[in-house]
Design an enzyme around this catalytic site. Structure first.
Site, PDB file in Angstrom:
ATOM      1  N   CYS A 216      -3.734 -13.023  -4.541  1.00  0.00           N
ATOM      2  CA  CYS A 216      -2.388 -12.512  -4.840  1.00  0.00           C
ATOM      3  C   CYS A 216      -1.455 -13.087  -3.782  1.00  0.00           C
ATOM      4  CB  CYS A 216      -2.362 -10.990  -4.830  1.00  0.00           C
ATOM      5  SG  CYS A 216      -3.576 -10.207  -5.907  1.00  0.00           S
ATOM      6  N   ALA A 217      -1.238 -14.386  -3.840  1.00  0.00           N
ATOM      7  CA  ALA A 217      -0.656 -15.115  -2.713  1.00  0.00           C
ATOM      8  C   ALA A 217       0.818 -14.832  -2.501  1.00  0.00           C
ATOM      9  CB  ALA A 217      -0.879 -16.615  -2.901  1.00  0.00           C
ATOM     10  N   LYS A 222       0.387 -14.709   4.072  1.00  0.00           N
ATOM     11  CA  LYS A 222      -0.999 -14.563   4.508  1.00  0.00           C
ATOM     12  C   LYS A 222      -1.818 -15.811   4.180  1.00  0.00           C
ATOM     13  CE  LYS A 222      -1.042 -10.398   2.723  1.00  0.00           C
ATOM     14  NZ  LYS A 222       0.383 -10.034   2.858  1.00  0.00           N
ATOM     15  N   CYS A 333      -0.222  -2.184   0.381  1.00  0.00           N
ATOM     16  CA  CYS A 333       0.767  -1.700   1.355  1.00  0.00           C
ATOM     17  C   CYS A 333       1.281  -0.346   0.900  1.00  0.00           C
ATOM     18  CB  CYS A 333       1.909  -2.700   1.536  1.00  0.00           C
ATOM     19  SG  CYS A 333       2.829  -3.084   0.035  1.00  0.00           S
TER      20      CYS A 333
END
Length: 397
Positions: A216-217, A222, A333
């Site tokens: 899930c870029a 990240k 998150c």
């Protein structure tokens, strides 16, 4: 100002309203622009607390501004009324708000959710949602050390201090600088990234020469972190359903000096067989509410369960593509058991060839681990709220 406040209170995003208003009033002084920003953001944030002070949930924007200035900031009533455009001060309640929702200026359903999730810590957690988060940078260790970056930034007029949890983090001290005008950013020496978010990438423990997938870029913050950990070797795969985000990722990878990033335009198939997967899944984002003064009021209760089917599907896909002996890091998150522990528990029931392991064994401080998972929050760690599970595929699978 009243028009801008009214638009925010009716549901328009505060950042967008402020940008449009400032563009329409370019003659405002620097102090005037700052006053407008403070009014829009703080009335947008504190609207429920201000409504309680006024004894009305439907108070006018000018009355809410008066309640902010006089009731919360302490400006004398005549001056506060004048600044708010009122002919005279209006009476305010003096007693403390009786509920968490009113004290922290949250929708009732959201305050109730945090009370269930956090118990006696809910009050402290919600109070920290009303304080802006720090500006945190992640050093690009492929280009520079954290200490050398701090010195370089100091030479560019930006004071920083090391973070407490991630060895890659620097917090900006003082007023918010124009980071995007810095040569050090253009040279790919750092990225802006919350310290808790950095921990998610570190939990992958990507190594040089491996094949690693960021499932899930997004725009790739990240992904770049993983590439630096791999010393720009092996194979780094990045997938996201948003093609524009992947385009930005390629641009950022080039700036960071990473040459091994391979963007996937279609979802990875089960035959991929990678060493490590990071699945930082779409979620309710309750852990980052301090990043926007009005975000909480643009959510509805269905956000607590809206993404769970997608989250389970993504985690299942991650399990299908990682090799025996490999690792999956599932992350969100948010602060919501239904999206965190429950999704992981369902996965482990369906995949007995996986087991949860202690995150960051040997390097992650115990304060960042709760019940065998990464769990960091604004009130405990000064980060946004993040959850992560480290899942390893048994070698016998």
């Amino acid at each position: 100002m009243s028009d801008a406040l009214a638009r925010v209170l009716s549901g328009d995003p505060a950042e967008r309203v402020l940008d449009r208003t400032l563009r329409a009033h370019r003659d405002l002084s620097r102090d005037g622009r700052q006053a407008l920003k403070e009014a829009v953001f703080n009335v947008g944030l504190w609207r429920r607390r201000l409504g309680f002070l006024l004894g009305s949930p439907d108070a006018l924007p000018s009355q809410l501004l008066f309640a902010l200035l006089h009731g919360l900031v302490g400006v004398p009533a005549p001056e506060a009324a004048s600044w708010a455009g009122l002919p005279a001060p209006v009476p305010l309640r003096m007693e403390p708000p009786p509920s968490l929702a009113l004290r922290a200026s949250l929708p009732d359903w959201l305050a109730d959710h945090f009370a269930r999730e956090l118990g006696p810590e809910a009050e402290d957690f919600c109070a920290h949602l009303n304080v802006p988060g720090p500006i945190t940078l992640r050093v690009n260790p492929a280009r520079i050390s954290r200490e050398a970056l701090a010195s370089r930034l100091a030479a560019e007029g930006v004071a920083t201090r090391p973070g407490s949890w991630s060895p890659l983090s620097l917090h900006v001290d003082g007023p918010r600088p124009n980071l995007y005008g810095l040569a050090s950013l253009r040279e790919g020496l750092f990225e802006v990234q919350d310290e808790g978010s950095q921990l998610l990438g570190l939990l992958v423990e990507a190594r040089p020469g491996e094949t690693v997938l960021d499932l899930c870029a997004g725009a790739g913050g990240k992904t770049l972190q993983l590439g630096a950990a791999m010393n720009d070797s092996g194979k780094l795969l990045a997938y996201d359903p948003d093609a524009e985000r992947l385009d930005r990722l390629q641009q950022r990878a080039s700036r960071a000096g990473l040459t091994r990033v391979q963007v996937l335009r279609t979802p990875p198939s089960a035959g991929l067989n990678v060493d490590r997967v990071l699945a930082d899944v779409p979620c309710s984002e309750l852990g980052s509410l301090r990043r926007g003064p009005d975000l909480r009021f643009r959510l509805s209760p269905d956000v607590l369960s809206r993404d769970t089917v997608v989250q389970r599907d993504i985690l299942a896909r991650a399990g299908d593509v990682v090799r025996p002996g490999g690792r999956v890091v599932y992350a969100t998150c948010t602060v919501n058991r239904a999206e965190n522990q429950d999704v992981v528990a369902d996965f482990l029931r369906s995949r007995p060839d996986f087991r949860a392991v202690t995150p960051g064994a040997g390097w992650l401080p115990d304060a960042c681990v709760q019940d065998g998972f990464l769990f960091v929050t604004p009130h405990r760690h000064g980060t946004d709220g993040f959850f992560a599970a480290v899942l390893e595929h048994s070698s016998e699978g």
